[in-house]
Scaffold this active site. Structure first.
Site, PDB file in Angstrom:
ATOM      1  N   ARG A 164      17.089   5.038  -7.103  1.00 52.68           N
ATOM      2  CA  ARG A 164      17.090   6.316  -7.825  1.00 52.68           C
ATOM      3  C   ARG A 164      18.159   7.255  -7.269  1.00 52.68           C
ATOM      4  O   ARG A 164      17.946   8.461  -7.123  1.00 52.68           O
ATOM      5  CB  ARG A 164      15.708   6.986  -7.764  1.00 52.68           C
ATOM      6  N   SER A 240       7.738   9.194 -13.513  1.00 51.57           N
ATOM      7  CA  SER A 240       7.287   9.033 -12.129  1.00 51.57           C
ATOM      8  C   SER A 240       7.685  10.256 -11.309  1.00 51.57           C
ATOM      9  O   SER A 240       8.872  10.539 -11.162  1.00 51.57           O
ATOM     10  CB  SER A 240       7.898   7.771 -11.522  1.00 51.57           C
ATOM     11  N   GLU A 338      10.733  12.199  -6.898  1.00 49.91           N
ATOM     12  CA  GLU A 338      11.777  11.618  -7.728  1.00 49.91           C
ATOM     13  C   GLU A 338      12.279  12.661  -8.722  1.00 49.91           C
ATOM     14  O   GLU A 338      13.452  12.715  -9.050  1.00 49.91           O
ATOM     15  CB  GLU A 338      11.242  10.394  -8.467  1.00 49.91           C
TER      16      GLU A 338
END
Length: 343
Positions: A164, A240, A338
């Site tokens: 990520r 998420s 995230e």
């Protein structure tokens, strides 16, 4: 180019947080940036890049110029017997693009179906799901400098992709606007299914692996996501909220001794990635709501924090802080967000 002042971002972020931007600008071509920079009022403000707001949590109005890319064209730039290279405008909806590739019979992006966001956000966030990541297929990223409009192209090796993560999220955050992304995909006869993710493999167990098409994978992923993940059009969320934490082998064994069997993925350097959703659910947060009932943890998936009504960004931030503190206390694990929180 389109410029709007005092612009509400409520319908431009998937949490549906009602904040305003001083200016909201939709850019399509290189010359738009130099035109904007010639306006002294606009040039004097800080600039911020935004896709469709699917990985952002706003907590206040923005005294900024919010810039988004409108370029949406898809073109084949190269192909050989087994592969095709597609150059895609950063403003195109990601799921729309993935479905286009599946319609053509191409392999490579089918596991990433139904991820909210734009094509331009894919390399920035290095989006991933069900055993695949954007970096697996990206070969080049073309950007525009938000200060002078200059073009710059990055090869895959220049992008510093990680979990990520990318150079566009770190070193060049809010300075380089992704304009086009090039993907190398496999043609129908040359590809094969990625069944690394066990629930996906189980969902397709009635078919032989050699019989599967990219459409089969795409449809299965969409069905899984729709069953497990809250629809952001109904309940605002940004996917998420936390990254899956990674711990050492020694500490993982300590956790197993204390908490019993724990789902994990062993990395190439012998570390253990633990699902953040499992930790949150184990700690009793799944389905819980804040005191004001406006924000909570999804009943479908513990990794999703949800706006159930008119929640403010601060409500969701507070909820996330309580969860992080509890996981730290119970498991000794620090959860990293995230989602990008704009405080």
């Amino acid at each position: 180019m389109r410029i709007q002042a005092n612009y509400s971002l409520k319908n431009r972020n998937t949490f549906h947080i009602d904040v305003k931007a001083h200016y909201f600008v939709e850019i399509e071509k290189q010359s738009d940036i130099t035109t904007l920079r010639s306006d002294l009022k606009i040039a004097a403000l800080p600039w911020m890049i935004m896709g469709c707001g699917s990985n952002l949590l706003f907590t206040h109005d923005l005294d900024k110029v919010v810039v988004t890319c409108r370029f949406k064209k898809i073109k084949i730039v190269k192909e050989d017997a087994d592969n095709v290279w597609l150059s895609v405008g950063a403003g195109l909806d990601w799921h729309t693009f993935v479905e286009h590739t599946v319609d053509q019979g191409y392999w490579g992006l089918e596991n990433l179906a139904l991820i909210p966001g734009t094509v331009g956000a894919a390399p920035v966030q290095n989006i991933g799901a069900y055993g695949a990541e954007a970096e697996d297929t990206i070969t080049r990223v073309q950007t525009l400098n938000l200060f002078n409009g200059e073009r710059r192209e990055f090869r895959h090796s220049d992008c510093q992709f990680g979990y990520r993560q990318s150079i566009f999220k770190t070193e060049y955050e809010n300075s380089l606007l992704v304009h086009r992304v090039t993907f190398r995909l496999r043609k129908a006869h040359a590809g094969q299914p990625n069944l690394y993710y066990e629930p996906l493999k189980e969902a397709l167990s009635d078919k032989e692996k050699g019989e599967l098409t990219s459409r089969d994978i795409f449809d299965a992923v969409v069905k899984i996501r729709q069953n497990r993940i809250p629809d952001p059009h109904i309940y605002g969320n940004a996917g998420s909220f936390f990254k899956n934490p990674i711990v050492s082998e020694e500490y993982f064994q300590e956790l197993v001794e204390k908490h019993g069997d724990i789902p994990y993925h062993k990395t190439l350097d012998n570390q253990y990635k633990i699902p953040a959703a499992w930790l949150i659910e184990k700690a009793g947060w799944k389905g819980k709501r804040c005191v004001n009932k406006k924000a909570g943890v999804s009943e479908k998936h513990a990794l999703f924090l949800v706006n159930y009504g008119d929640a403010k960004g601060e409500d969701i931030v507070m909820l996330s802080q309580h969860i992080r503190e509890d996981i730290d206390h119970k498991f000794g694990i620090h959860l990293e967000c995230e989602v990008i929180i704009l405080k």
